[in-house]
Design a protein around this motif. Structure first.
Motif, PDB file in Angstrom:
ATOM      1  N   SER A   6       2.705 -40.487 -12.753  1.00 27.27           N
ATOM      2  CA  SER A   6       1.708 -40.481 -11.703  1.00 27.27           C
ATOM      3  C   SER A   6       2.063 -39.202 -10.825  1.00 27.27           C
ATOM      4  O   SER A   6       0.978 -38.766 -10.047  1.00 27.27           O
ATOM      5  N   TRP A   7       3.208 -38.625 -10.987  1.00 22.32           N
ATOM      6  CA  TRP A   7       3.449 -37.632  -9.780  1.00 22.32           C
ATOM      7  C   TRP A   7       3.013 -36.259 -10.253  1.00 22.32           C
ATOM      8  O   TRP A   7       2.762 -35.225  -9.808  1.00 22.32           O
ATOM      9  N   CYS A   8       3.017 -36.225 -11.555  1.00 24.86           N
ATOM     10  CA  CYS A   8       2.772 -34.638 -12.416  1.00 24.86           C
ATOM     11  C   CYS A   8       1.470 -34.173 -12.053  1.00 24.86           C
ATOM     12  O   CYS A   8       1.322 -33.083 -12.114  1.00 24.86           O
ATOM     13  N   GLU A   9       0.541 -35.014 -11.800  1.00 28.50           N
ATOM     14  CA  GLU A   9      -0.889 -34.471 -11.613  1.00 28.50           C
ATOM     15  C   GLU A   9      -1.015 -33.642 -10.290  1.00 28.50           C
ATOM     16  O   GLU A   9      -1.539 -32.988 -10.276  1.00 28.50           O
ATOM     17  N   LEU A  10      -0.040 -34.070  -9.383  1.00 28.52           N
ATOM     18  CA  LEU A  10      -0.177 -33.507  -8.258  1.00 28.52           C
ATOM     19  C   LEU A  10       1.136 -32.457  -7.782  1.00 28.52           C
ATOM     20  O   LEU A  10       0.987 -31.299  -7.209  1.00 28.52           O
ATOM     21  N   CYS A  11       2.054 -32.739  -8.042  1.00 30.52           N
ATOM     22  CA  CYS A  11       3.542 -32.204  -7.822  1.00 30.52           C
ATOM     23  C   CYS A  11       4.545 -32.048  -8.961  1.00 30.52           C
ATOM     24  O   CYS A  11       4.628 -33.107  -9.466  1.00 30.52           O
ATOM     25  N   THR A  12       4.984 -30.818  -9.090  1.00 28.58           N
ATOM     26  CA  THR A  12       6.347 -30.912 -10.018  1.00 28.58           C
ATOM     27  C   THR A  12       7.426 -30.296  -9.518  1.00 28.58           C
ATOM     28  O   THR A  12       7.136 -29.345  -8.597  1.00 28.58           O
ATOM     29  N   GLY A  13       8.653 -30.277  -9.837  1.00 31.94           N
ATOM     30  CA  GLY A  13       9.740 -29.824  -9.612  1.00 31.94           C
ATOM     31  C   GLY A  13      10.308 -30.372  -8.041  1.00 31.94           C
ATOM     32  O   GLY A  13      10.093 -31.437  -7.618  1.00 31.94           O
ATOM     33  N   SER A  14      11.151 -29.821  -7.348  1.00 33.21           N
ATOM     34  CA  SER A  14      12.010 -30.147  -6.381  1.00 33.21           C
ATOM     35  C   SER A  14      11.175 -30.506  -5.144  1.00 33.21           C
ATOM     36  O   SER A  14      11.594 -31.324  -4.282  1.00 33.21           O
ATOM     37  N   GLU A  15       9.837 -29.955  -5.200  1.00 31.22           N
ATOM     38  CA  GLU A  15       9.261 -30.124  -3.750  1.00 31.22           C
ATOM     39  C   GLU A  15       8.475 -31.662  -3.863  1.00 31.22           C
ATOM     40  O   GLU A  15       7.910 -32.031  -2.908  1.00 31.22           O
ATOM     41  N   CYS A  16       8.558 -32.337  -5.288  1.00 30.52           N
ATOM     42  CA  CYS A  16       8.168 -33.743  -5.131  1.00 30.52           C
ATOM     43  C   CYS A  16       9.038 -34.702  -4.447  1.00 30.52           C
ATOM     44  O   CYS A  16       8.627 -35.825  -4.081  1.00 30.52           O
ATOM     45  N   ILE A  17      10.357 -34.283  -4.096  1.00 34.57           N
ATOM     46  CA  ILE A  17      11.472 -35.124  -3.777  1.00 34.57           C
ATOM     47  C   ILE A  17      12.239 -34.430  -2.963  1.00 34.57           C
ATOM     48  O   ILE A  17      12.602 -33.616  -3.169  1.00 34.57           O
ATOM     49  N   ALA A  18      12.792 -35.406  -1.919  1.00 35.20           N
ATOM     50  CA  ALA A  18      13.629 -34.747  -1.072  1.00 35.20           C
ATOM     51  C   ALA A  18      14.596 -35.918  -0.553  1.00 35.20           C
ATOM     52  O   ALA A  18      14.310 -36.891   0.085  1.00 35.20           O
ATOM     53  N   ALA A  19      16.014 -35.454  -0.543  1.00 36.21           N
ATOM     54  CA  ALA A  19      16.969 -36.359  -0.037  1.00 36.21           C
ATOM     55  C   ALA A  19      17.854 -35.843   1.156  1.00 36.21           C
ATOM     56  O   ALA A  19      18.074 -34.974   1.242  1.00 36.21           O
ATOM     57  N   GLY A  20      17.687 -36.712   2.309  1.00 32.75           N
ATOM     58  CA  GLY A  20      18.307 -36.354   3.462  1.00 32.75           C
ATOM     59  C   GLY A  20      19.394 -36.920   3.636  1.00 32.75           C
ATOM     60  O   GLY A  20      20.261 -37.080   2.473  1.00 32.75           O
ATOM     61  N   GLY A  21      20.006 -36.999   4.938  1.00 37.26           N
ATOM     62  CA  GLY A  21      21.435 -37.664   5.274  1.00 37.26           C
ATOM     63  C   GLY A  21      21.525 -39.031   4.707  1.00 37.26           C
ATOM     64  O   GLY A  21      22.394 -39.182   3.868  1.00 37.26           O
ATOM     65  N   GLN A  22      20.640 -39.958   4.963  1.00 38.54           N
ATOM     66  CA  GLN A  22      20.769 -41.025   4.679  1.00 38.54           C
ATOM     67  C   GLN A  22      19.418 -41.805   4.268  1.00 38.54           C
ATOM     68  O   GLN A  22      19.084 -42.854   4.241  1.00 38.54           O
ATOM     69  N   HIS A  23      18.526 -41.052   3.778  1.00 34.50           N
ATOM     70  CA  HIS A  23      17.059 -41.140   3.465  1.00 34.50           C
ATOM     71  C   HIS A  23      16.610 -40.252   2.498  1.00 34.50           C
ATOM     72  O   HIS A  23      17.134 -39.344   2.367  1.00 34.50           O
ATOM     73  N   THR A  24      15.414 -40.864   1.805  1.00 33.63           N
ATOM     74  CA  THR A  24      14.816 -40.187   0.804  1.00 33.63           C
ATOM     75  C   THR A  24      13.429 -40.051   0.835  1.00 33.63           C
ATOM     76  O   THR A  24      13.002 -41.292   1.330  1.00 33.63           O
ATOM     77  N   CYS A  25      12.656 -39.392   0.599  1.00 32.47           N
ATOM     78  CA  CYS A  25      10.866 -39.285   0.714  1.00 32.47           C
ATOM     79  C   CYS A  25      10.879 -38.603  -0.512  1.00 32.47           C
ATOM     80  O   CYS A  25      11.466 -37.715  -1.232  1.00 32.47           O
ATOM     81  N   ALA A  26       9.437 -38.817  -1.302  1.00 30.85           N
ATOM     82  CA  ALA A  26       8.846 -38.616  -2.374  1.00 30.85           C
ATOM     83  C   ALA A  26       7.252 -38.557  -2.004  1.00 30.85           C
ATOM     84  O   ALA A  26       6.621 -39.158  -1.208  1.00 30.85           O
ATOM     85  N   LEU A  27       6.553 -37.884  -2.924  1.00 33.67           N
ATOM     86  CA  LEU A  27       5.075 -37.780  -2.943  1.00 33.67           C
ATOM     87  C   LEU A  27       4.558 -38.648  -4.209  1.00 33.67           C
ATOM     88  O   LEU A  27       4.953 -38.433  -5.281  1.00 33.67           O
ATOM     89  N   ASP A  28       3.761 -39.597  -3.878  1.00 34.18           N
ATOM     90  CA  ASP A  28       3.167 -40.177  -5.033  1.00 34.18           C
ATOM     91  C   ASP A  28       1.625 -39.451  -5.628  1.00 34.18           C
ATOM     92  O   ASP A  28       1.502 -38.204  -5.262  1.00 34.18           O
ATOM     93  N   SER A  29       1.136 -40.065  -6.391  1.00 30.92           N
ATOM     94  CA  SER A  29       0.235 -39.493  -7.169  1.00 30.92           C
ATOM     95  C   SER A  29      -0.989 -39.018  -6.465  1.00 30.92           C
ATOM     96  O   SER A  29      -1.948 -38.169  -6.559  1.00 30.92           O
ATOM     97  N   ALA A  30      -1.240 -39.541  -5.197  1.00 34.99           N
ATOM     98  CA  ALA A  30      -2.233 -39.483  -4.350  1.00 34.99           C
ATOM     99  C   ALA A  30      -1.934 -38.224  -3.189  1.00 34.99           C
ATOM    100  O   ALA A  30      -2.627 -37.777  -2.387  1.00 34.99           O
ATOM    101  N   GLY A  31      -0.584 -37.915  -3.297  1.00 29.06           N
ATOM    102  CA  GLY A  31      -0.058 -37.116  -2.260  1.00 29.06           C
ATOM    103  C   GLY A  31       0.393 -37.795  -0.901  1.00 29.06           C
ATOM    104  O   GLY A  31       0.632 -37.192   0.025  1.00 29.06           O
TER     105      GLY A  31
END
Length: 206
Positions: A6-31
């Motif tokens: 569901s992610w591939c339709e919008l975003c691929t590679g490292s820009e889809c997910i990001a890990a911080g100090g003690q948190h993580t964020c990602a983009l879903d299929s709707a952005g």
């Protein structure tokens, strides 16, 4: 590895997910941004909106909207001083500085002691050609359209002194930098007290 379908339709590679100090964020299929982990400063509470790329610092998160604008949440200079404009890529390190690429391929950086991270003339507004950028603990490295690496900022351990060669990807760490050479080999430079700049001899082709 395969990315979530569901992610591939919008975003691929490292820009889809990001890990911080003690948190993580990602983009879903709707952005939409989805975050989890420590939320002491709101770094895991993304605003509503549609995003195309995301980056995380220790206690901060930044994302690009579908129009190329920067939206930031959490705490730190990378959030407080996020610039206006339209960008194609974004990177963050710690919470004190971050960088982005303009539509023309020029690099711009902001945050604490911003002059340390101010891009040199080769990648500053007025010039173009940067296709990838990565912010480290106290330095920044960029990759241009010819595969050349240019770094600036702290160079105490040689992390801002890349070797000659043509590269296809770049990533800056706390005090070291690694890149993928055009021949597929991983090349690193800078601090290596824990072996972080010494990839296995048989990697990636055993």
């Amino acid at each position: 590895d395969e990315c979530v379908a569901s992610w591939c339709e919008l975003c691929t590679g490292s820009e889809c997910i990001a890990a911080g100090g003690q948190h993580t964020c990602a983009l879903d299929s709707a952005g939409q941004a989805v975050c989890w982990g420590n939320d002491s400063y709101g770094q895991s509470s993304p605003p509503e909106g549609t995003f195309t790329a995301i980056a995380a610092g220790f206690q901060s998160t930044l994302a690009l909207t579908s129009s190329g604008a920067i939206v930031a949440w959490g705490i730190g200079d990378s959030v407080s001083f996020a610039p206006a404009g339209m960008f194609t890529a974004i990177t963050a390190a710690n919470d004190d500085h971050a960088c982005a690429l303009t539509l023309s391929g020029a690099a711009t950086c902001w945050g604490w002691v911003w002059t340390l991270y101010e891009p040199p003339s080769e990648v500053s507004p007025g010039n173009s050609g940067v296709i990838s950028i990565s912010a480290g603990g106290g330095h920044v490295c960029a990759l241009d359209s010819q595969g050349q690496v240019l770094c600036w900022g702290n160079d105490l351990d040689g992390q801002s002194s890349p070797p000659e060669g043509t590269f296809t990807a770049i990533s800056a760490g706390l005090g070291h930098t690694c890149a993928v050479h055009a021949d597929g080999q991983v090349v690193c430079w800078g601090a290596s007290g824990a072996g972080q700049s010494t990839p296995p001899e048989d990697f990636p082709n055993p």
